[in-house]
Design an enzyme around this catalytic site. Structure first.
Site, PDB file in Angstrom:
ATOM      1  N   LYS A   1       5.504  41.457   0.814  1.00  0.00           N
ATOM      2  CA  LYS A   1       4.565  42.572   0.594  1.00  0.00           C
ATOM      3  C   LYS A   1       5.245  43.904   0.303  1.00  0.00           C
ATOM      4  O   LYS A   1       4.707  44.721  -0.430  1.00  0.00           O
ATOM      5  CB  LYS A   1       3.628  42.704   1.794  1.00  0.00           C
ATOM      6  CG  LYS A   1       4.324  43.105   3.090  1.00  0.00           C
ATOM      7  CD  LYS A   1       3.418  42.927   4.298  1.00  0.00           C
ATOM      8  CE  LYS A   1       4.130  43.336   5.573  1.00  0.00           C
ATOM      9  NZ  LYS A   1       3.530  42.766   6.780  1.00  0.00           N
TER      10      LYS A   1
ATOM     11  N   ARG B   1      -2.349  44.041  17.833  1.00  0.00           N
ATOM     12  CA  ARG B   1      -2.864  44.113  16.478  1.00  0.00           C
ATOM     13  C   ARG B   1      -3.793  42.912  16.346  1.00  0.00           C
ATOM     14  O   ARG B   1      -4.831  42.877  17.002  1.00  0.00           O
ATOM     15  CB  ARG B   1      -1.727  44.140  15.436  1.00  0.00           C
ATOM     16  CG  ARG B   1      -2.206  44.646  14.073  1.00  0.00           C
ATOM     17  CD  ARG B   1      -1.082  44.770  13.055  1.00  0.00           C
ATOM     18  NE  ARG B   1      -0.644  43.485  12.524  1.00  0.00           N
ATOM     19  CZ  ARG B   1       0.291  43.344  11.596  1.00  0.00           C
ATOM     20  NH1 ARG B   1       0.900  44.406  11.087  1.00  0.00           N
ATOM     21  NH2 ARG B   1       0.645  42.151  11.157  1.00  0.00           N
TER      22      ARG B   1
HETATM   23  C1  PLP Z   1       4.633  42.268   7.492  1.00  0.00           C
HETATM   24  C2  PLP Z   1       4.567  41.069   8.330  1.00  0.00           C
HETATM   25  C3  PLP Z   1       5.722  40.312   8.581  1.00  0.00           C
HETATM   26  C4  PLP Z   1       7.104  40.750   8.107  1.00  0.00           C
HETATM   27  O1  PLP Z   1       7.559  41.786   8.917  1.00  0.00           O
HETATM   28  P1  PLP Z   1       9.029  42.418   8.733  1.00  0.00           P
HETATM   29  O2  PLP Z   1       9.144  43.363   9.850  1.00  0.00           O
HETATM   30  O3  PLP Z   1       9.034  43.085   7.401  1.00  0.00           O
HETATM   31  O4  PLP Z   1       9.992  41.302   8.812  1.00  0.00           O
HETATM   32  C5  PLP Z   1       5.593  39.153   9.323  1.00  0.00           C
HETATM   33  N1  PLP Z   1       4.394  38.760   9.812  1.00  0.00           N
HETATM   34  C6  PLP Z   1       3.259  39.456   9.596  1.00  0.00           C
HETATM   35  C7  PLP Z   1       1.990  38.956  10.162  1.00  0.00           C
HETATM   36  C8  PLP Z   1       3.306  40.637   8.861  1.00  0.00           C
HETATM   37  O5  PLP Z   1       2.187  41.341   8.667  1.00  0.00           O
END
Ligand code: PLP
Length: 358
Positions: free
Chosen positions: A36, A130
């Site tokens: 993302k 969250r």
């Molecule tokens: C964005 C996200 C990740 C990745 O997180 P990083 O800190 O960039 O490694 C993993 N799991 C979920 C559910 C996320 O929203």
């Protein structure tokens, strides 16, 4: 038009991926590469695609999963689905993360219509507050209901930490996830092949002398560490990785000596804030053509340490360039390093161009 732009060094990216891929493979963890933060850009996806250690691509936006349908990796929607996107999710995601029974029923309906089995991973909230099941009784009850759905397959459990509540993963909270998996397995005779133990903030557990990743966690979802070269529980950089895969470049459109203190009655700025200024006398001020629409000025750092960011409006970044001698002129570029937040916003701004180098 070439500015502002982010220059992406694909060779450095590839080295970063190789390091983490080998590290997780050595711990027998499957890898979800999260796409993302760079809007799943095809030039970067092509680099990730080369690594067989990466089993899954994960993204919170269905648009990004759609953009790499041609990739052989399995695709996971890692944000809890909107009911209104159920049809697209079943069509374009192999797996989705879920925490609401009614939404899973929508996915089941869409899967029936498309004659597919849709796989889901149930999200558990272990304190970050969250997304995810917080009440374990609700998780158990919903699991029983989901098992009755003809076109849904429960693939596993997952937790996310260090995102909202900034809670650090450890053997205790991740151990609860493994325990829950065992409970569900026993109670319902489920396989639950994936137990996904978090994001880039769980990586430190692989090297820690005081804590560990509990046995039973078999997947991590990594976004930030691949691209910025640091774990995110404590912000430690990996010396084997590159922290400068990305460089933001903005072009100077004005360079003039002006006072440092605004002239006249001070009201509120363009964003409703009442600013305070320090009078440092006259200074050489640069204006670069990039602004808050692209990036938060507090989240970028000039590579030239003699430059200081004074502030920004929607489209203008104001710089103190008093100590830079004759090194810059109008038309020249100023370079910045990026944090996670500034990478996310600038990379997904359509005004910021992307340039790929090797
Ligand atoms: C964005 C996200 C990740 C990745 O997180 P990083 O800190 O960039 O490694 C993993 N799991 C979920 C559910 C996320 O929203």
């Amino acid at each position: 038009m070439k500015n502002p732009r982010i220059v992406v060094n694909l060779e450095k990216l590839e080295k970063n991926i190789a390091f983490i891929a080998a590290k997780l493979a050595a711990s027998e963890l499957s890898i979800t590469a999260v796409t993302k933060v760079f809007e799943a850009h095809p030039e970067m996806i092509a680099v990730y695609d080369k690594f067989p250690e990466i089993d899954y691509f994960g993204d919170s936006r269905i648009e990004n999963l759609i953009s790499y349908q041609a990739s052989p990796k399995k695709k996971i929607l890692i944000r809890i689905p909107m009911q209104s996107e159920a049809e697209e999710i079943v069509r374009y995601a192999d797996i989705s993360f879920n925490s609401e029974l009614e939404t899973v029923k929508c996915l089941n309906q869409a899967a029936k219509e498309q004659n597919k089995i849709h796989e889901i991973v149930l999200m558990v909230d272990l304190g970050d507050l969250r997304e995810g099941y917080f009440d374990q009784q609700e998780l158990l009850a919903d699991t029983a209901e989901i098992m009755k759905l003809s076109n849904i397959w429960i693939k596993g459990l997952s937790v996310n930490l260090t995102c909202y509540g900034a809670i650090i993963p450890n053997h205790q909270n991740l151990g609860q996830l493994v325990e829950l998996k065992k409970q569900l397995q026993q109670k319902y005779n489920l396989t639950l092949e994936m137990v996904s133990g978090g994001n880039s903030s769980s990586l430190y557990l692989l090297d820690s002398s005081t804590d560990y990743l509990p046995e039973g966690i078999n997947n991590l979802r990594i976004g930030e560490t691949f691209v910025l070269g640091r774990e995110t529980a404590y912000g430690e950089t990996y010396p084997q990785m590159h922290q400068n895969v990305f460089t933001l470049k903005a072009e100077l459109v004005e360079l003039k000596t002006k006072p440092s203190y605004p002239i006249g009655e001070i009201g509120v700025d363009a964003f409703g804030n009442r600013p305070e200024y320090v009078d440092k006398g006259n200074m050489k001020r640069g204006v670069a053509a990039i602004g808050r629409q692209d990036v938060n000025p507090d989240d970028i750092t000039p590579l030239d340490e003699r430059i200081e960011i004074l502030g920004a409006s929607s489209d203008h970044l104001i710089l103190d360039m008093s100590n830079t001698g004759d090194d810059y002129q109008v038309g020249k570029e100023v370079e910045f390093s990026l944090s996670y937040g500034s990478l996310l916003s600038s990379f997904t701004s359509r005004y910021v161009k992307k340039e790929f180098i090797r």
